[in-house]
Enzyme design. Structure first.
Site, PDB file in Angstrom:
ATOM      1  N   CYS A  84      -7.022  -5.476  22.500  1.00  0.00           N
ATOM      2  CA  CYS A  84      -7.206  -4.013  22.621  1.00  0.00           C
ATOM      3  C   CYS A  84      -8.681  -3.655  22.163  1.00  0.00           C
ATOM      4  O   CYS A  84      -9.271  -4.119  21.392  1.00  0.00           O
ATOM      5  CB  CYS A  84      -5.889  -3.208  21.789  1.00  0.00           C
ATOM      6  SG  CYS A  84      -6.073  -1.326  22.028  1.00  0.00           S
ATOM      7  N   ASP A 138      -9.549  -1.181  20.521  1.00  0.00           N
ATOM      8  CA  ASP A 138      -9.347  -0.584  19.254  1.00  0.00           C
ATOM      9  C   ASP A 138     -10.445  -1.029  18.060  1.00  0.00           C
ATOM     10  O   ASP A 138     -10.155  -2.315  18.043  1.00  0.00           O
ATOM     11  CB  ASP A 138      -7.858  -0.579  18.491  1.00  0.00           C
ATOM     12  CG  ASP A 138      -7.299   0.218  17.335  1.00  0.00           C
ATOM     13  OD1 ASP A 138      -8.175   0.123  16.381  1.00  0.00           O
ATOM     14  OD2 ASP A 138      -6.507   0.960  17.482  1.00  0.00           O
ATOM     15  N   ARG A 167     -10.522  -1.286  15.077  1.00  0.00           N
ATOM     16  CA  ARG A 167      -9.785  -2.027  14.084  1.00  0.00           C
ATOM     17  C   ARG A 167      -9.312  -3.201  14.229  1.00  0.00           C
ATOM     18  O   ARG A 167      -8.817  -4.001  13.459  1.00  0.00           O
ATOM     19  CB  ARG A 167      -8.711  -1.204  13.557  1.00  0.00           C
ATOM     20  CG  ARG A 167      -9.014   0.228  12.856  1.00  0.00           C
ATOM     21  CD  ARG A 167      -7.920   1.286  12.701  1.00  0.00           C
ATOM     22  NE  ARG A 167      -6.892   1.497  14.120  1.00  0.00           N
ATOM     23  CZ  ARG A 167      -5.999   2.143  14.072  1.00  0.00           C
ATOM     24  NH1 ARG A 167      -5.406   2.687  13.249  1.00  0.00           N
ATOM     25  NH2 ARG A 167      -5.246   2.318  15.435  1.00  0.00           N
ATOM     26  N   HIS A 200      -1.590  -5.329  19.205  1.00  0.00           N
ATOM     27  CA  HIS A 200      -1.696  -4.984  17.519  1.00  0.00           C
ATOM     28  C   HIS A 200      -0.655  -3.893  17.413  1.00  0.00           C
ATOM     29  O   HIS A 200      -0.300  -2.961  18.162  1.00  0.00           O
ATOM     30  CB  HIS A 200      -3.098  -4.372  17.060  1.00  0.00           C
ATOM     31  CG  HIS A 200      -3.682  -3.277  17.563  1.00  0.00           C
ATOM     32  ND1 HIS A 200      -3.466  -2.081  16.894  1.00  0.00           N
ATOM     33  CD2 HIS A 200      -4.138  -3.117  18.802  1.00  0.00           C
ATOM     34  CE1 HIS A 200      -4.088  -1.104  17.946  1.00  0.00           C
ATOM     35  NE2 HIS A 200      -4.164  -1.557  18.899  1.00  0.00           N
TER      36      HIS A 200
HETATM   37 CO    CO Z   1      -4.351  -0.677  20.651  1.00  0.00          CO
END
Ligand code: CO
Length: 207
Positions: A42, A44, A46, A98
């Protein structure tokens, strides 16, 4: 110093640190890359691929998009996959989702707008296919986490379904596809247990 300017300072310090540890590191790396792993994850912020699994530059080929999807008409993802398999000859392809994925949650609650909503319709398709299982989970967070897992396994199967992988297995090339989920709250990856290493394993898969 602004946060933006700090990036250049960080970069200089990082390059200096690595060169001090291994003087020829960048020179050697500039001449070739031979990663054993392809990461499909992803976007993302994080979930930084290399850091999570402790790999250095040159060790991980990476493709990331919103909700780590492998869509059969996505030339970007397929080009990465083809180069990784046909040219770099990676041994392992890791599809890593995630928990707490905003893309998955938006698909579940139908709350995204614009182009990204269209992209996330791939997750909504899966949501409908798996509604019998998902509807039994009352807790919204738990349901979203389960959809994250189902999505990863679905995308791993999508990787196996490409001609790129089918042809690689047909010519006897060793390449395995793995399904992982990363926990934002503990920094740990879980192997979901769905690994595909051959046409036989893929054909035996009940989705
Ligand atoms: Co994501």
């Amino acid at each position: 110093m602004s946060k933006y300017d700090l990036l250049f300072e960080n970069n200089k310090a990082w390059a200096r640190r690595i060169s001090e540890q291994e003087p020829d590191f960048f020179k050697n790396l500039s001449q070739q890359q031979a990663p054993e792993f392809l990461w499909i994850g992803c976007s993302d912020s994080r979930v930084p691929a290399n850091e999570i699994v402790g790999l250095s530059p040159g060790e991980l080929f990476v493709h990331r998009n919103v909700a780590n999807l492998v869509v059969h008409t996505d030339m970007n993802c397929l080009s990465v996959l083809q180069y990784a398999v046909d040219v770099l000859k990676v041994k392992h392809i890791i599809v890593c989702g995630h928990y707490g994925c905003g893309g998955i949650e938006a698909a579940m609650t139908n709350s995204s707008k614009g182009l990204v909503a269209n992209w996330l319709n791939h997750v909504r398709d899966l949501l409908h296919r798996k509604s019998d299982e998902l509807d039994k989970i009352d807790d919204l967070q738990e349901r979203s986490n389960r959809l994250c897992e189902l999505n990863v396994m679905n995308q791993a199967a999508n990787v196996a379904r490409t001609n790129i992988i089918k042809d690689a297995w047909l010519r006897g090339q060793e390449v395995s596809i793995h399904s992982w989920v990363y926990g934002l709250s503990d920094g740990l990856v879980r192997d979901l247990g769905l690994s595909l290493s051959s046409t036989e394993e893929f054909e035996a898969l009940k989705e």
